[in-house]
Design a protein around this motif. Sequence first.
Motif, PDB file in Angstrom:
ATOM      1  N   LEU A   1     -61.858 -26.668  33.307  1.00 35.26           N
ATOM      2  CA  LEU A   1     -62.776 -26.584  32.177  1.00 35.26           C
ATOM      3  C   LEU A   1     -62.065 -26.132  30.912  1.00 35.26           C
ATOM      4  CD1 LEU A   1     -65.741 -24.810  33.968  1.00 35.26           C
ATOM      5  CD2 LEU A   1     -65.553 -27.215  33.378  1.00 35.26           C
ATOM      6  N   HIS A   2     -60.873 -25.602  31.080  1.00 29.68           N
ATOM      7  CA  HIS A   2     -60.234 -24.982  29.927  1.00 29.68           C
ATOM      8  C   HIS A   2     -59.018 -25.732  29.421  1.00 29.68           C
ATOM      9  CE1 HIS A   2     -62.803 -21.515  30.557  1.00 29.68           C
ATOM     10  NE2 HIS A   2     -62.535 -21.632  31.841  1.00 29.68           N
ATOM     11  N   MET A   3     -58.588 -26.772  30.152  1.00 28.65           N
ATOM     12  CA  MET A   3     -57.360 -27.424  29.716  1.00 28.65           C
ATOM     13  C   MET A   3     -57.279 -28.847  30.243  1.00 28.65           C
ATOM     14  SD  MET A   3     -54.848 -25.197  32.141  1.00 28.65           S
ATOM     15  CE  MET A   3     -55.690 -23.655  31.823  1.00 28.65           C
ATOM     16  N   ASN A   4     -56.210 -29.483  29.924  1.00 27.98           N
ATOM     17  CA  ASN A   4     -55.941 -30.845  30.366  1.00 27.98           C
ATOM     18  C   ASN A   4     -56.001 -30.928  31.895  1.00 27.98           C
ATOM     19  OD1 ASN A   4     -53.765 -32.694  31.515  1.00 27.98           O
ATOM     20  ND2 ASN A   4     -54.069 -33.551  29.483  1.00 27.98           N
ATOM     21  N   PRO A   5     -56.716 -31.947  32.420  1.00 27.93           N
ATOM     22  CA  PRO A   5     -56.900 -31.997  33.873  1.00 27.93           C
ATOM     23  C   PRO A   5     -55.589 -32.060  34.657  1.00 27.93           C
ATOM     24  CG  PRO A   5     -57.873 -33.930  32.783  1.00 27.93           C
ATOM     25  CD  PRO A   5     -57.489 -32.977  31.714  1.00 27.93           C
ATOM     26  N   ALA A   6     -54.612 -32.784  34.162  1.00 27.00           N
ATOM     27  CA  ALA A   6     -53.357 -32.872  34.901  1.00 27.00           C
ATOM     28  C   ALA A   6     -52.663 -31.515  34.941  1.00 27.00           C
ATOM     29  CB  ALA A   6     -52.433 -33.909  34.263  1.00 27.00           C
ATOM     30  N   LEU A   7     -52.769 -30.789  33.834  1.00 25.99           N
ATOM     31  CA  LEU A   7     -52.145 -29.463  33.787  1.00 25.99           C
ATOM     32  C   LEU A   7     -52.836 -28.521  34.776  1.00 25.99           C
ATOM     33  CD1 LEU A   7     -50.138 -27.556  32.384  1.00 25.99           C
ATOM     34  CD2 LEU A   7     -51.926 -27.006  30.751  1.00 25.99           C
ATOM     35  N   ALA A   8     -54.168 -28.508  34.728  1.00 31.40           N
ATOM     36  CA  ALA A   8     -54.918 -27.560  35.559  1.00 31.40           C
ATOM     37  C   ALA A   8     -54.881 -27.950  37.027  1.00 31.40           C
ATOM     38  CB  ALA A   8     -56.362 -27.488  35.083  1.00 31.40           C
ATOM     39  N   GLY A   9     -55.079 -29.239  37.287  1.00 32.21           N
ATOM     40  CA  GLY A   9     -55.284 -29.656  38.669  1.00 32.21           C
ATOM     41  C   GLY A   9     -54.015 -29.938  39.430  1.00 32.21           C
TER      42      GLY A   9
ATOM     43  N   GLU B   1     -63.568 -18.729  18.392  1.00 29.87           N
ATOM     44  CA  GLU B   1     -64.645 -18.806  19.368  1.00 29.87           C
ATOM     45  C   GLU B   1     -64.263 -19.683  20.551  1.00 29.87           C
ATOM     46  OE1 GLU B   1     -68.085 -20.070  17.287  1.00 29.87           O
ATOM     47  OE2 GLU B   1     -68.007 -18.408  15.867  1.00 29.87           O
ATOM     48  N   ARG B   2     -63.681 -20.823  20.259  1.00 30.48           N
ATOM     49  CA  ARG B   2     -63.171 -21.677  21.335  1.00 30.48           C
ATOM     50  C   ARG B   2     -61.937 -22.376  20.815  1.00 30.48           C
ATOM     51  NH1 ARG B   2     -66.839 -24.702  24.283  1.00 30.48           N
ATOM     52  NH2 ARG B   2     -68.932 -23.915  24.116  1.00 30.48           N
ATOM     53  N   SER B   3     -60.952 -22.494  21.686  1.00 34.45           N
ATOM     54  CA  SER B   3     -59.718 -23.118  21.223  1.00 34.45           C
ATOM     55  C   SER B   3     -59.961 -24.581  20.859  1.00 34.45           C
ATOM     56  CB  SER B   3     -58.642 -23.004  22.294  1.00 34.45           C
ATOM     57  OG  SER B   3     -59.097 -23.573  23.491  1.00 34.45           O
ATOM     58  N   ALA B   4     -60.979 -25.206  21.493  1.00 32.60           N
ATOM     59  CA  ALA B   4     -61.224 -26.630  21.238  1.00 32.60           C
ATOM     60  C   ALA B   4     -61.539 -26.900  19.771  1.00 32.60           C
ATOM     61  CB  ALA B   4     -62.367 -27.128  22.112  1.00 32.60           C
ATOM     62  N   ALA B   5     -62.017 -25.870  19.049  1.00 33.49           N
ATOM     63  CA  ALA B   5     -62.357 -26.070  17.645  1.00 33.49           C
ATOM     64  C   ALA B   5     -61.132 -26.442  16.820  1.00 33.49           C
ATOM     65  CB  ALA B   5     -63.009 -24.803  17.094  1.00 33.49           C
ATOM     66  N   LEU B   6     -59.943 -26.144  17.340  1.00 34.02           N
ATOM     67  CA  LEU B   6     -58.724 -26.495  16.604  1.00 34.02           C
ATOM     68  C   LEU B   6     -58.573 -27.999  16.432  1.00 34.02           C
ATOM     69  CD1 LEU B   6     -56.033 -24.059  18.003  1.00 34.02           C
ATOM     70  CD2 LEU B   6     -56.885 -24.183  15.667  1.00 34.02           C
TER      71      LEU B   6
ATOM     72  N   ILE C   1     -51.653 -24.747  24.059  1.00 29.40           N
ATOM     73  CA  ILE C   1     -52.204 -23.387  24.035  1.00 29.40           C
ATOM     74  C   ILE C   1     -52.379 -22.814  25.445  1.00 29.40           C
ATOM     75  CG2 ILE C   1     -54.230 -22.025  23.387  1.00 29.40           C
ATOM     76  CD1 ILE C   1     -54.401 -23.644  20.850  1.00 29.40           C
ATOM     77  N   PRO C   2     -53.054 -23.575  26.367  1.00 31.40           N
ATOM     78  CA  PRO C   2     -53.208 -22.971  27.702  1.00 31.40           C
ATOM     79  C   PRO C   2     -51.877 -22.716  28.401  1.00 31.40           C
ATOM     80  CG  PRO C   2     -54.251 -25.154  27.596  1.00 31.40           C
ATOM     81  CD  PRO C   2     -53.801 -24.829  26.229  1.00 31.40           C
ATOM     82  N   ALA C   3     -50.946 -23.671  28.306  1.00 31.41           N
ATOM     83  CA  ALA C   3     -49.657 -23.451  28.967  1.00 31.41           C
ATOM     84  C   ALA C   3     -48.970 -22.244  28.343  1.00 31.41           C
ATOM     85  CB  ALA C   3     -48.776 -24.692  28.847  1.00 31.41           C
ATOM     86  N   GLY C   4     -49.059 -22.145  27.008  1.00 26.71           N
ATOM     87  CA  GLY C   4     -48.464 -21.005  26.324  1.00 26.71           C
ATOM     88  C   GLY C   4     -49.064 -19.695  26.800  1.00 26.71           C
ATOM     89  N   PHE C   5     -50.382 -19.677  26.945  1.00 21.64           N
ATOM     90  CA  PHE C   5     -51.047 -18.468  27.420  1.00 21.64           C
ATOM     91  C   PHE C   5     -50.590 -18.112  28.830  1.00 21.64           C
ATOM     92  CE2 PHE C   5     -54.190 -18.519  23.986  1.00 21.64           C
ATOM     93  CZ  PHE C   5     -54.396 -17.163  23.828  1.00 21.64           C
ATOM     94  N   MET C   6     -50.577 -19.124  29.705  1.00 21.62           N
ATOM     95  CA  MET C   6     -50.258 -18.830  31.103  1.00 21.62           C
ATOM     96  C   MET C   6     -48.835 -18.301  31.249  1.00 21.62           C
ATOM     97  SD  MET C   6     -52.194 -21.758  33.338  1.00 21.62           S
ATOM     98  CE  MET C   6     -51.748 -23.141  32.320  1.00 21.62           C
ATOM     99  N   VAL C   7     -47.902 -19.009  30.614  1.00 23.97           N
ATOM    100  CA  VAL C   7     -46.503 -18.587  30.734  1.00 23.97           C
ATOM    101  C   VAL C   7     -46.274 -17.323  29.911  1.00 23.97           C
ATOM    102  CG1 VAL C   7     -44.109 -19.245  30.306  1.00 23.97           C
ATOM    103  CG2 VAL C   7     -45.761 -20.936  31.147  1.00 23.97           C
TER     104      VAL C   7
END
Lengths: 296, 250
Positions: free
Chosen positions: A81-89, A168-173, A223-229
Amino acid sequence: MAAVVVARPALRPTPRARDEEVLVWPDLVFVEFVSALLFTVALFFLSFAMNAPLLDEANANVTNDPAKAPWYLLNLQELLLHMNPALAGIIVPTVWLILLGAFPYFDQSTAGQGRWFADANSIRNTVVSFIVGFFGTLALILWNSGKVALWLKDWFGISGGGQLAFLERSAALKDPSVVPWPDWASSIPYLWFNLKILDEGPGAGVTTFQKIDLPTLLVDIGIPAGFMVGLTCLLVYALWRIGWVLSRRDALITLMSGFVGVFLMLTIIGTAFRGPGQDLIWPWDLRTLEGIPGQE
Amino acid sequence: MALEQPAQPTLGDRIYDKLFHNYLWRSIFRTGYPNTPRNQMLVVATNVFLHLHPTRIHRTHVKITHTYCLGGLTFFMFLGLTVTGILLMFYYVPSVDRAYLDIQNIQTNVQFGQLMRNMHRWMAHAMVILVFLHMLRVFYTGAYKPPREFNWVVGVVLLVLTFLLSFTGYLLPWDQLAFWAITVGTNIAGSAPVLGPKTKFWLLGGFEVGPDALIRFYTLHVIGLPLLAAIFMAVHFWRIRRDGGLARPL
Ligand code: HEM
């Protein structure tokens, strides 16, 4: 003549490894038997008390909402729900499994093996990393679902709005009214020929340019990969600076405990707090499917 | 060290002897209760089911708080799932027309059918939880360190196999829960870069969950994956012995 002092071997014989050993029969076989028995009995009771779920027959035309994977995959479904499906899944679990398998090759010292939390700082490293992973994940989920912004508005009258919507949500970027993306940014060609394996979509012709959508790439992957790493490294770095992480073993303890916290929080949210349309709701508002809350 | 002496037979031993030392019994079990250290080691070394164990182990490793028996219990779940799974196979046909009805039939018409299905389901969940906890126990006792590196890797493979076993079984009841869970799950696989769509197609035998997916998941669930898991478990157990038993402080 000076007296000669002869070094004698100590009379006490060194304890033999064998003295420290017990017989498998009966000692171990007994423990195994009792635990197997306890589990059998407990599972029988559980099976009498609770039936395995069975809903209506499968029907491709009637969507289950929320449609949920088995619970041990709901952490991945939550990530989706928070990132690119290939990245998350795919990428996150694959990378994690490879890292997990590589643990013993990274930490090759034999010190402290065979005992629970043998290293000096291991317990506090475990507890702190777990808590950071657990509640950090909760904070990130609440933030990216816009809940934090909602509460700020409801309780304090603070509203990011407009230019600050990305808080509020990163998607707004992705939104051109928030970030003035130039037109070309959303389709930067990177392959000028047709690579068959990348060319899966319907209507993709021989001359399709393979393109990068920069805003989407940034929001869904960067952004999500940056956050995770980044947050992981930050945690290890912080614990190193305060002198808790001193060895590779300590770093792995931080990594593993943080992972367990993240994994648990993602699983809990995905299982109990996601309702129709994958919206965040309270577990007691979850639609019950034939008396079975959520999915089971 | 005091010499180990055989214990004197007690009244219990004598009754036991009368009951179990008859001709028929001894043809199956050549000795009575092994009450000397020598016989106790022999029984572990020569019994086909027990000989996975060494005959003696370190004192600290029988303490329940060292392993919580988690690896052993994971294996026990695997065995229990095999037994209940075989019973379910008697009644279950993996075709779209029959699967759902067969499950209903198991629950309503088959003696102890509901119990068997419940046991199979809850044991499957238990196995996933137990294998995860076992991994944590191995990690926090530092038992992955040399020389056990490779056995840790074998463990990671077993972890994935456990998830896959559970996942493939999830589709078989062919109800809405199963259908949509597998749809969601395989969509995740389908999102992989480059190989995703092909992997999904290969898993499902088509573009969506249907009859071909059912037969594939069934075959993987009842033979492919259990066989693989059994092989990796054999290696796992063998390596524990080869690596000198469980890890302990040097
Ligand atoms: C189907 C899954 C598995 C089964 C049936 C299994 C079974 C066992 C058993 C019976 C033991 C003996 C000690 C104990 O009970 O803790 C053991 C030890 C061990 N397992 Fe597993 N295991 C499984 C999965 C895993 C996983 C996922 C890992 C790690 C990622 C792992 C790594 C190890 C290691 C390194 C040891 C040696 C521990 C020591 O020396 O103290 N195993 N396993």
